[in-house]
Design a protein around this motif. Sequence first.
Motif, PDB file in Angstrom:
ATOM      1  N   ALA A 233      72.439 -42.638   0.277  1.00  0.00           N
ATOM      2  CA  ALA A 233      71.088 -43.122  -0.035  1.00  0.00           C
ATOM      3  C   ALA A 233      70.054 -42.696   1.012  1.00  0.00           C
ATOM      4  O   ALA A 233      68.946 -42.281   0.645  1.00  0.00           O
ATOM      5  CB  ALA A 233      71.108 -44.638  -0.197  1.00  0.00           C
ATOM      6  N   PRO A 234      70.350 -42.765   2.305  1.00  0.00           N
ATOM      7  CA  PRO A 234      69.346 -42.314   3.292  1.00  0.00           C
ATOM      8  C   PRO A 234      69.016 -40.828   3.155  1.00  0.00           C
ATOM      9  O   PRO A 234      67.851 -40.426   3.289  1.00  0.00           O
ATOM     10  CB  PRO A 234      70.030 -42.610   4.636  1.00  0.00           C
ATOM     11  CG  PRO A 234      70.990 -43.711   4.339  1.00  0.00           C
ATOM     12  CD  PRO A 234      71.504 -43.409   2.966  1.00  0.00           C
ATOM     13  N   VAL A 235      70.030 -40.002   2.900  1.00  0.00           N
ATOM     14  CA  VAL A 235      69.797 -38.562   2.728  1.00  0.00           C
ATOM     15  C   VAL A 235      68.949 -38.332   1.481  1.00  0.00           C
ATOM     16  O   VAL A 235      68.000 -37.534   1.486  1.00  0.00           O
ATOM     17  CB  VAL A 235      71.129 -37.802   2.627  1.00  0.00           C
ATOM     18  CG1 VAL A 235      70.891 -36.360   2.172  1.00  0.00           C
ATOM     19  CG2 VAL A 235      71.850 -37.815   3.965  1.00  0.00           C
ATOM     20  N   GLN A 236      69.277 -39.026   0.402  1.00  0.00           N
ATOM     21  CA  GLN A 236      68.508 -38.893  -0.834  1.00  0.00           C
ATOM     22  C   GLN A 236      67.042 -39.235  -0.600  1.00  0.00           C
ATOM     23  O   GLN A 236      66.138 -38.462  -0.974  1.00  0.00           O
ATOM     24  CB  GLN A 236      69.081 -39.827  -1.905  1.00  0.00           C
ATOM     25  CG  GLN A 236      68.276 -39.830  -3.205  1.00  0.00           C
ATOM     26  CD  GLN A 236      68.673 -40.957  -4.135  1.00  0.00           C
ATOM     27  OE1 GLN A 236      69.173 -42.002  -3.691  1.00  0.00           O
ATOM     28  NE2 GLN A 236      68.460 -40.765  -5.428  1.00  0.00           N
ATOM     29  N   ARG A 237      66.782 -40.365   0.003  1.00  0.00           N
ATOM     30  CA  ARG A 237      65.395 -40.799   0.214  1.00  0.00           C
ATOM     31  C   ARG A 237      64.636 -39.830   1.112  1.00  0.00           C
ATOM     32  O   ARG A 237      63.479 -39.487   0.844  1.00  0.00           O
ATOM     33  CB  ARG A 237      65.378 -42.207   0.810  1.00  0.00           C
ATOM     34  CG  ARG A 237      63.987 -42.837   0.858  1.00  0.00           C
ATOM     35  CD  ARG A 237      64.037 -44.288   1.289  1.00  0.00           C
ATOM     36  NE  ARG A 237      62.724 -44.902   1.181  1.00  0.00           N
ATOM     37  CZ  ARG A 237      62.257 -45.457   0.074  1.00  0.00           C
ATOM     38  NH1 ARG A 237      62.998 -45.486  -1.016  1.00  0.00           N
ATOM     39  NH2 ARG A 237      61.035 -45.986   0.055  1.00  0.00           N
TER      40      ARG A 237
END
Length: 205
Positions: free
Chosen positions: A140-144
């Motif tokens: 999720a952090p990489v996606q955001r």
Amino acid sequence: MTMPPSSERVILGLTGSIGMGKSTVAAMFADAGVPVFDADATVHRLQGPGGALVAAIEARFPGTTGAQGIDRAALGASVLGDDQAMRALEAIVHPAVRAERESFLARHRDAPLVVFDIPLLFETGGDREVDRVVVVSASAPVQRERVLARPGMTPARFDAIYSRQLPDTEKRARADFVIPTDVSLDETRAAVMRVIACVQAGQGR
């Protein structure tokens, strides 16, 4: 009418939430010689200058088109957060994309493996029309971080787009294969090649 998969052809549905790296993975399949139907690219062409959908979209959403075709920012502002408007847009776009997809299948009738690159595969029920599903995923952090780095993207817009997509955890649970993209490109490419090998061997999950 949807063309049924032939006994000698496997259709892979490739999907993943926004910012997961699906385009990179699709390119890897193409580099490996697998024909790829890119739903997003098809929509861009149909909505571009002289595109087949421009007139219908302008009629339903006045002021969203110009000399270059659809003004995507204006159209997005007209439909994001408005379920009725989004359904109206989908009723215009989806049949045209389906027709393009059938033409793609006809052109590649003899290919043993093809890929449908469809961002909203699960959300539109497209998973019922493929033989196997590949989900592209990252943390999720990489996606955001990836999404917010895009020109013109804001946290509010990202949240609005994200809210219309199935959670990544659910997509992964429903997938036959999961390809990670929060690793090196070599690792992602190796995962793509493993999927191709498994499909060719008649395996899944």
